[in-house]
Design an enzyme around this catalytic site. Structure first.
Site, PDB file in Angstrom:
ATOM      1  N   TRP A 198       0.850  -1.190   0.000  1.00  0.00           N
ATOM      2  CA  TRP A 198       0.000   0.000   0.000  1.00  0.00           C
ATOM      3  C   TRP A 198       0.895   1.252   0.000  1.00  0.00           C
ATOM      4  O   TRP A 198       1.899   1.300   0.704  1.00  0.00           O
ATOM      5  CB  TRP A 198      -0.905  -0.001   1.247  1.00  0.00           C
ATOM      6  CG  TRP A 198      -1.726   1.242   1.336  1.00  0.00           C
ATOM      7  CD1 TRP A 198      -2.860   1.524   0.631  1.00  0.00           C
ATOM      8  CD2 TRP A 198      -1.456   2.388   2.152  1.00  0.00           C
ATOM      9  NE1 TRP A 198      -3.309   2.779   0.953  1.00  0.00           N
ATOM     10  CE2 TRP A 198      -2.470   3.335   1.883  1.00  0.00           C
ATOM     11  CE3 TRP A 198      -0.466   2.715   3.074  1.00  0.00           C
ATOM     12  CZ2 TRP A 198      -2.534   4.579   2.511  1.00  0.00           C
ATOM     13  CZ3 TRP A 198      -0.505   3.958   3.701  1.00  0.00           C
ATOM     14  CH2 TRP A 198      -1.540   4.868   3.415  1.00  0.00           C
ATOM     15  N   ASP A 365     -16.565  11.178  -2.405  1.00  0.00           N
ATOM     16  CA  ASP A 365     -15.932   9.916  -2.009  1.00  0.00           C
ATOM     17  C   ASP A 365     -16.727   9.256  -0.881  1.00  0.00           C
ATOM     18  O   ASP A 365     -17.946   9.451  -0.745  1.00  0.00           O
ATOM     19  CB  ASP A 365     -14.463  10.194  -1.623  1.00  0.00           C
ATOM     20  CG  ASP A 365     -13.548   9.023  -1.916  1.00  0.00           C
ATOM     21  OD1 ASP A 365     -13.498   8.108  -1.068  1.00  0.00           O
ATOM     22  OD2 ASP A 365     -12.900   8.996  -2.984  1.00  0.00           O
ATOM     23  N   ASP A 366     -16.068   8.509  -0.062  1.00  0.00           N
ATOM     24  CA  ASP A 366     -16.671   7.675   0.977  1.00  0.00           C
ATOM     25  C   ASP A 366     -17.516   8.508   1.955  1.00  0.00           C
ATOM     26  O   ASP A 366     -17.154   9.645   2.273  1.00  0.00           O
ATOM     27  CB  ASP A 366     -15.496   7.032   1.741  1.00  0.00           C
ATOM     28  CG  ASP A 366     -15.926   5.867   2.595  1.00  0.00           C
ATOM     29  OD1 ASP A 366     -17.132   5.651   2.727  1.00  0.00           O
ATOM     30  OD2 ASP A 366     -15.032   5.178   3.132  1.00  0.00           O
ATOM     31  N   ARG A 442      -9.648  -3.175   8.056  1.00  0.00           N
ATOM     32  CA  ARG A 442     -10.374  -1.887   8.050  1.00  0.00           C
ATOM     33  C   ARG A 442     -11.817  -2.071   8.546  1.00  0.00           C
ATOM     34  O   ARG A 442     -12.743  -1.520   7.975  1.00  0.00           O
ATOM     35  CB  ARG A 442     -10.353  -1.286   6.638  1.00  0.00           C
ATOM     36  CG  ARG A 442     -10.330   0.226   6.637  1.00  0.00           C
ATOM     37  CD  ARG A 442     -10.613   0.813   5.267  1.00  0.00           C
ATOM     38  NE  ARG A 442     -10.532   2.266   5.308  1.00  0.00           N
ATOM     39  CZ  ARG A 442     -11.121   3.081   4.466  1.00  0.00           C
ATOM     40  NH1 ARG A 442     -11.849   2.611   3.481  1.00  0.00           N
ATOM     41  NH2 ARG A 442     -11.001   4.376   4.577  1.00  0.00           N
ATOM     42  N   LYS A 475     -16.377   5.695  -8.766  1.00  0.00           N
ATOM     43  CA  LYS A 475     -15.096   5.145  -8.279  1.00  0.00           C
ATOM     44  C   LYS A 475     -15.435   3.872  -7.518  1.00  0.00           C
ATOM     45  O   LYS A 475     -16.104   3.919  -6.494  1.00  0.00           O
ATOM     46  CB  LYS A 475     -14.431   6.172  -7.362  1.00  0.00           C
ATOM     47  CG  LYS A 475     -13.128   5.722  -6.721  1.00  0.00           C
ATOM     48  CD  LYS A 475     -12.532   6.867  -5.906  1.00  0.00           C
ATOM     49  CE  LYS A 475     -11.324   6.456  -5.088  1.00  0.00           C
ATOM     50  NZ  LYS A 475     -10.896   7.538  -4.180  1.00  0.00           N
ATOM     51  N   ASP A 477     -14.346   0.966  -5.376  1.00  0.00           N
ATOM     52  CA  ASP A 477     -13.231   0.671  -4.484  1.00  0.00           C
ATOM     53  C   ASP A 477     -13.292  -0.766  -3.961  1.00  0.00           C
ATOM     54  O   ASP A 477     -14.338  -1.434  -4.039  1.00  0.00           O
ATOM     55  CB  ASP A 477     -13.263   1.661  -3.306  1.00  0.00           C
ATOM     56  CG  ASP A 477     -11.881   1.952  -2.743  1.00  0.00           C
ATOM     57  OD1 ASP A 477     -10.965   1.148  -2.959  1.00  0.00           O
ATOM     58  OD2 ASP A 477     -11.735   2.990  -2.063  1.00  0.00           O
ATOM     59  N   MET A 478     -12.223  -1.238  -3.380  1.00  0.00           N
ATOM     60  CA  MET A 478     -12.148  -2.588  -2.794  1.00  0.00           C
ATOM     61  C   MET A 478     -10.971  -2.549  -1.812  1.00  0.00           C
ATOM     62  O   MET A 478      -9.831  -2.651  -2.206  1.00  0.00           O
ATOM     63  CB  MET A 478     -11.895  -3.596  -3.914  1.00  0.00           C
ATOM     64  CG  MET A 478     -12.120  -5.036  -3.555  1.00  0.00           C
ATOM     65  SD  MET A 478     -10.782  -5.782  -2.644  1.00  0.00           S
ATOM     66  CE  MET A 478      -9.533  -5.973  -3.889  1.00  0.00           C
ATOM     67  N   CYS A 525     -10.504   1.106  -8.034  1.00  0.00           N
ATOM     68  CA  CYS A 525      -9.636   1.509  -6.940  1.00  0.00           C
ATOM     69  C   CYS A 525      -9.591   0.315  -5.992  1.00  0.00           C
ATOM     70  O   CYS A 525     -10.555  -0.454  -5.908  1.00  0.00           O
ATOM     71  CB  CYS A 525     -10.252   2.723  -6.256  1.00  0.00           C
ATOM     72  SG  CYS A 525      -9.378   3.266  -4.789  1.00  0.00           S
ATOM     73  N   ASP A 547      -2.863   5.478  -3.146  1.00  0.00           N
ATOM     74  CA  ASP A 547      -3.309   6.505  -2.201  1.00  0.00           C
ATOM     75  C   ASP A 547      -2.186   7.485  -1.913  1.00  0.00           C
ATOM     76  O   ASP A 547      -2.413   8.536  -1.333  1.00  0.00           O
ATOM     77  CB  ASP A 547      -3.759   5.857  -0.879  1.00  0.00           C
ATOM     78  CG  ASP A 547      -5.154   5.285  -0.989  1.00  0.00           C
ATOM     79  OD1 ASP A 547      -5.851   5.592  -1.975  1.00  0.00           O
ATOM     80  OD2 ASP A 547      -5.565   4.529  -0.087  1.00  0.00           O
TER      81      ASP A 547
END
Ligand code: GLA
Length: 762
Positions: A198, A365-366, A442, A475, A477-478, A525, A547
């Site tokens: 990462w 985003d999130d 996470r 977007k 994500d995973m 992503c 990131d």
């Protein structure tokens, strides 16, 4: 073009030839892959006949073929059990555990275009692409190996895949099915792999190869930030512009493995495909299994040619849909500007500032859905949180559209938090082994996409979000890797079938979603770049690279990424200084100069920028829009630098080349002049070289600012002949040091950089 002449097969592209030969035993030998040798077999046996003198205790095929020394023969697709003890391409268990296979030529067909059955796969057009299907059959049991080769003439790319067909009358278990195997007649190659973790994805590792097996792989359940499936074999004397290169990649997003075996007799074998780790696939009689596709290219003139071949192949035959050839919009993403701490008004304020600067797309985003207040809750509930966005996504989208901005949202469909409505309703949908507590990452878990009911649910819940009519960009994500490998669905509930069935479920979801929403621009992503691969690019036109947006780290990350993937697919943003991942301070101009080499955007709180930085951003956006086609779709090249403190990149479209000059650390009084040599330009042309004007912040120069007294970089424009630029190079240093100070106080500074526009004017 594909041609059969006697026992020889010739697969050719514009500049390359791939040659195979059927031996009198019926075995298919790999003869060569390299520069173009036409379609004539005459004289080829003098290059090498593939055999060797059999000495000592080496196993030979049979008494009639004492020189058929399997452990030193270049094979097209190696199996187990007949004397070749190097890394096999295929490993099966049939008839109570037997694994020996002896496949020989059975039949073949050559046709225009290619088989488009599997998902995902490269597309093809009949004018440029031809396919050979070469069928081998075991000498004893009815197990068939279909080898597919598609030649992409103009791109110098060959596509390979394998289909195993079981007609043995009973079950066969596949333990390993490579997409591609390549035998080389010598081992004087070095390996480039693209490795990291990462925030430091796809940095280039170069290593010498020694006897034994080198394995590059992923066991994470995704193509991974640890090792990409892209690998280069390069001659030790090769570089960006010279020397032989063979490069391969997989069209796959799951566990992969690239095994490079330097055998006992100094030959080299490359095997790539689904990772045999965690793979075991049962084929009933009559069933078949098709591997993912692998791409391979060869260049006799260095790495840049190989990456350019991949770039043009990917732009044309991997990336799909309406956005394939469209310019990617400049975006602002609110993640590093607000994280979870946003309201609709805060977002609208950021959007208004972005619009004023010339940004085209606003990405939320999130945090907009379910009970998502932080990363402990909400994943799985794809319903807008109206406490945060009172008008819903539709309301926000409408306001942004009215402002003249496109609207994008973030989703992470493959995951679930325990603290979510979805988990309360369907605890059995998460990947976990009955009776064991699953590992966490996470605070979230993976949904079992090998289950059709899970895929159907995701299709309908995402469709209702995207259908709200205002989503222009998604977007996807995973943010975690796999653990507790188990699926309650179908056969092979354990690890053997789990990973690949998950990928097939994901691909079927992506296929349905992208067909249903053809106008949406998708960006993949995975905690940054944990799934940057050709499988995802078959559905999503761009991918978030990392990131980590620190300019210096991005030099390594982007340089590695661009070895296999085109600029238009590589998400790259300007973010705040100090950077949130590196805590490094850097100028906004230099951050732009590095970020503009991809699908570009900003990810910072614009309200916190000073007037000088805002003016800089305005200029950057003007520049990017003017040169967007060159920066997104030009031919990318790493330029050899005279000094390892300097990095040069170039991207060329038509008569325009944009060049990056990036300095690592400032070194005073070295006497070295920065020299820009562009050997790929037209020697007989005339060029104007101009530096992009940059804003210089007084703050960046500290005490020197008074004496320096400049707010923009000096004008720099010279006219120079192509031959001087190609063969000698242009001196860049003195023009920028002409301020009375020594070279060390040049405006470049630590991590400083500059862009040049090189235009052919005559
Ligand atoms: C991942 C992504 C980031 C951001 C966050 C949101 O880390 O890589 O860009 O979207 O998730 O949670």
């Amino acid at each position: 073009m594909i041609h059969k002449s006697g026992d020889w097969f010739f697969i050719s592209t514009k500049n390359t030839s791939y040659v195979m030969r059927i031996l009198d035993t019926g075995h298919v030998m790999h003869f060569s892959y390299g520069a173009c040798i036409g379609h004539d077999a005459e004289g080829l046996e003098y290059i090498h006949d593939g055999f060797d003198v059999n000495v000592g205790c080496c196993t030979y095929y049979d008494e009639e073929h004492p020189r058929m020394f399997m452990n030193n023969l270049s094979m097209e697709y190696a199996t187990v059990g007949k004397g070749d003890t190097r890394e096999p391409a295929v490993d099966v268990r049939y008839s109570e555990g037997l694994s020996t296979l002896d496949p020989v030529y059975y039949e073949h067909r050559i046709f225009k275009g290619k088989d488009l059955g599997a998902v995902p796969c490269a597309s093809a057009d009949e004018d440029n692409v031809e396919t050979l299907e070469l069928v081998l059959k075991d000498k004893v049991v009815d197990l068939f190996i279909h080898l597919f080769y598609s030649s992409y003439e103009d791109e110098d790319v060959i596509l390979r895949s394998t289909r195993i067909v079981n007609r043995t009358g009973s079950d066969v278990v596949l333990e390993n099915v490579a997409s591609l195997m390549l035998d080389f007649s010598d081992c004087n190659w070095e390996l480039l792999s693209f490795d990291g973790a990462w925030a430091r994805e796809r940095n280039i590792t170069r290593r010498k190869l020694h006897p034994g097996i080198t394995v590059i792989d992923s066991k994470l359940g995704c193509s991974s930030n640890e090792h990409n499936s892209l690998v280069y074999l390069v001659r030790s004397d090769s570089g960006p512009d010279y020397g032989e290169v063979v490069a391969t990649n997989l069209i796959y997003s799951g566990n992969h493995s690239e095994r490079i075996d330097v055998g006992p007799f100094s030959k080299l074998r490359l095997v790539t495909g689904i990772n045999p780790f965690g793979f075991s696939w049962t084929l009933a009689d009559g069933e078949s299994f098709t591997s993912p596709e692998a791409v391979v290219t060869y260049s006799s003139s260095g790495w840049n040619r190989a990456s350019a071949n991949f770039h043009s192949f990917i732009r044309k035959y991997i990336v799909r849909g309406k956005w394939r050839d469209r310019e990617r919009p400049i975006l602002i993403n609110n993640w590093e500007a607000t994280y979870f701490d946003f309201t609709e008004e805060k977002l609208m304020d950021l959007a208004a500032r972005a619009k004023d600067l010339g940004i085209e797309l606003f990405v939320l985003d999130d945090g907009w859905f379910g009970r998502r207040a932080d990363d402990r809750s909400g994943l799985g509930d794809w319903v807008c949180n109206r406490k945060r966005l009172p008008g819903g996504l539709e309301g926000l989208g409408r306001r942004l559209h009215d402002m003249g901005l496109m609207f994008g949202i973030w989703v992470e469909p493959e995951m679930v938090n325990e603290d979510s409505e979805l988990f309360e309703k369907h605890p059995d949908w998460r990947v976990s082994i009955p009776g064991r507590k699953p590992a966490v990452c996470r605070h979230q878990y993976v949904l079992d996409l090998s289950r059709k009911d899970v895929v159907d649910h995701l299709f309908s819940s995402l469709s209702s979000v995207f259908e709200s009519g205002c989503v222009d960009y998604v977007k996807w994500d995973m943010n975690r890797t796999m653990s507790d490998y188990y699926s309650a669905s179908g056969r092979s509930s354990g690890m053997g079938g789990f990973f690949h069935r998950y990928m097939l479920g994901l691909y079927s979801l992506l296929q349905r979603i992208t067909e249903r929403f053809p106008d949406i621009l998708f960006e993949a992503c995975a905690a940054g770049g944990n799934r940057f691969d050709l499988g995802m690019l078959c559905f999503m036109q761009q991918i978030w690279t990392s990131d980590n947006t620190d300019l210096h780290h991005r030099i390594g990350i982007q340089e590695g990424t661009l070895m296999g993937y085109p600029q238009s697919s590589m998400g790259a943003h300007v973010s705040a200084s100090p950077g949130h991942q590196s805590l490094r301070k850097s100028s906004i101009e230099s951050r732009f100069n590095v970020a503009c080499w991809g699908a570009f955007g900003y990810e910072l709180d614009l309200a916190k920028l000073c007037a000088e930085d805002l003016e800089a951003v305005r200029g950057q956006i003007r520049f990017y829009k003017k040169y967007r086609p060159v920066l997104q779709s030009g031919i990318f090249r790493k330029v050899v630098s005279s000094d390892d403190n300097l990095v040069f990149w170039a991207s060329t479209l038509g008569k325009t080349t944009i060049v990056l000059e990036y300095q690592i650390l400032n070194r005073p009084n070295t006497g070295v002049q920065d020299r820009l040599r562009l050997p790929f330009l037209n020697r007989s042309g005339v060029y104007r070289v101009e530096a992009r004007r940059q804003i210089i912040r007084a703050e960046d120069l500290g005490d020197l600012s008074k004496a320096y007294g400049k707010t923009v970089s000096e004008e720099f424009s010279v006219t120079i002949s192509g031959s001087l630029l190609c063969d000698y190079g242009l001196c860049l240093g003195p023009q920028f040091a002409g301020n009375g100070f020594c070279d060390g106080t040049r405006v470049l500074g630590d991590f400083g950089s500059r862009l040049y526009v090189v235009e052919e004017i005559g």
